[in-house]
Design a protein around this motif. Structure first.
Motif, PDB file in Angstrom:
ATOM      1  N   PRO A  56     100.165 -10.241  70.000  1.00 57.70           N
ATOM      2  CA  PRO A  56     100.292  -8.844  70.443  1.00 57.70           C
ATOM      3  C   PRO A  56     100.517  -7.866  69.297  1.00 57.70           C
ATOM      4  N   PHE A  73      93.941  -4.112  79.903  1.00 63.79           N
ATOM      5  CA  PHE A  73      93.699  -4.000  78.464  1.00 63.79           C
ATOM      6  C   PHE A  73      92.928  -2.730  78.132  1.00 63.79           C
ATOM      7  N   GLY A 115     107.799  -8.573  73.474  1.00 66.60           N
ATOM      8  CA  GLY A 115     107.803 -10.000  73.171  1.00 66.60           C
ATOM      9  C   GLY A 115     109.199 -10.586  73.194  1.00 66.60           C
ATOM     10  N   ILE A 160     101.032  -8.604  77.107  1.00 64.89           N
ATOM     11  CA  ILE A 160     101.875  -7.753  76.262  1.00 64.89           C
ATOM     12  C   ILE A 160     100.997  -6.817  75.439  1.00 64.89           C
ATOM     13  N   SER A 161      99.914  -7.364  74.865  1.00 63.38           N
ATOM     14  CA  SER A 161      98.994  -6.543  74.074  1.00 63.38           C
ATOM     15  C   SER A 161      98.389  -5.421  74.910  1.00 63.38           C
ATOM     16  N   ALA A 202     101.361  -2.702  75.530  1.00 62.71           N
ATOM     17  CA  ALA A 202     102.121  -2.180  74.393  1.00 62.71           C
ATOM     18  C   ALA A 202     101.372  -1.032  73.733  1.00 62.71           C
ATOM     19  N   GLY A 256     100.767 -13.262  76.089  1.00 64.27           N
ATOM     20  CA  GLY A 256     100.601 -12.455  74.884  1.00 64.27           C
ATOM     21  C   GLY A 256      99.547 -11.380  75.044  1.00 64.27           C
ATOM     22  N   LEU A 257      98.452 -11.700  75.708  1.00 65.96           N
ATOM     23  CA  LEU A 257      97.411 -10.694  75.949  1.00 65.96           C
ATOM     24  C   LEU A 257      97.899  -9.611  76.905  1.00 65.96           C
ATOM     25  N   ALA A 315     105.272  -3.759  71.096  1.00 70.20           N
ATOM     26  CA  ALA A 315     104.829  -5.138  71.336  1.00 70.20           C
ATOM     27  C   ALA A 315     105.920  -6.122  70.948  1.00 70.20           C
ATOM     28  N   ALA A 326      96.012  -8.998  82.336  1.00 68.40           N
ATOM     29  CA  ALA A 326      95.673  -8.524  80.993  1.00 68.40           C
ATOM     30  C   ALA A 326      94.260  -7.958  80.954  1.00 68.40           C
ATOM     31  N   SER A 333      97.915  -4.820  69.016  1.00 68.31           N
ATOM     32  CA  SER A 333      98.448  -3.473  69.251  1.00 68.31           C
ATOM     33  C   SER A 333      98.357  -2.615  67.994  1.00 68.31           C
TER      34      SER A 333
END
Length: 244
Positions: A74, A241, A169, A155-156, A159, A152-153, A165, A237, A78
């Motif tokens: 992330p 995204f 995390g 979060i990306s 964020a 993780g994606l 990010a 995500a 980000s």
């Protein structure tokens, strides 16, 4: 595509802080906690296994994979969004999707390299036995990486930049480490918390690794938890995204 992956790999290797947390920190914790004699004593609550043979390798592997998925991936994506890299790539033949794929490949290789390093050093220095159930280890790693990378994606996706990010995390990883038995072993938890931990991805991943290390097949409930997490977080995500 190969050139993009190699470029991202070179940038990854220049980030000394990420390398420390992905490789040095889990390995150092494995060596430090693996030296005391107490971890070599069989425990009834572990089915006669020792913490050195089961809890330590699975716990440190889970930490390494969580750091890669929830911080390294992330943070990079980000940062690219904040700097306008993804937006500019949308106007080129390369396209931002290839950069996203390259990041996934680089972080996947880093996670697997950390696992191999801990297995090799743990066996050579501490005498930790190699994983005994290889199909279980493969299933745990595939589903565990899918679940953690999906997180993780996600979060990306939400964020706004590397700082947020990192904060997201931390909010995900540190409570997850509690449920995974990193701070408090699961047999010491109240029944309700212990049962709830079976449905958290990092705990399910660590338990699956522990089973594979000690020679038994992972619990289907844990594998199902990882698969559902990967599907739900991956879907979220993809919907959320933003390239810019």
């Amino acid at each position: 595509m190969i050139q993009i992956i190699l470029t991202e790999a070179r940038l990854y290797l220049r980030d000394h802080m990420t390398l420390f947390f992905v490789f040095a920190l889990p390995l150092g914790m494995l060596l430090i906690f693996g030296l005391p004699e107490e971890v070599r004593k069989p425990l009834p609550e572990l089915g006669g296994q020792t913490p050195l043979d089961s809890l330590l390798p699975s716990g440190m592997t889970a930490i390494a994979f969580a750091i890669v998925a929830a911080f390294a991936l992330p943070g990079a994506l980000s940062a690219y969004r904040q700097q306008g890299v993804l937006r500019r790539l949308r106007t080129t033949p390369v396209g931002p999707a290839r950069l996203l794929l390259a990041q996934l490949v680089v972080n996947l290789v880093a996670a697997l390299a950390s696992l191999v390093l801990m297995i090799a050093v743990g066996a050579a220095v501490l005498g930790i036995p190699l994983p005994r159930h290889l199909p279980g280890l493969l299933a745990a790693c595939v589903l565990g990486l899918a679940a953690l990378f999906a997180i993780g994606l996600l979060i990306s996706a939400v964020a706004s930049g590397p700082t947020s990010a990192g904060m997201l995390g931390a909010l995900v990883v540190f409570p997850s480490m509690f449920f995974a038995g990193i701070w408090l072993q699961k047999h010491d938890m109240p029944d309700l918390l212990r049962r709830a931990s079976d449905f958290t991805p990092l705990s399910a991943f660590r338990e699956s690794l522990q089973d594979a290390w000690t020679g038994t097949a992972p619990d289907p409930l844990h594998l199902l938890t990882l698969a559902v997490t990967a599907a739900l977080c991956g879907f979220a995500a993809a919907r959320l995204f933003r390239w810019e």
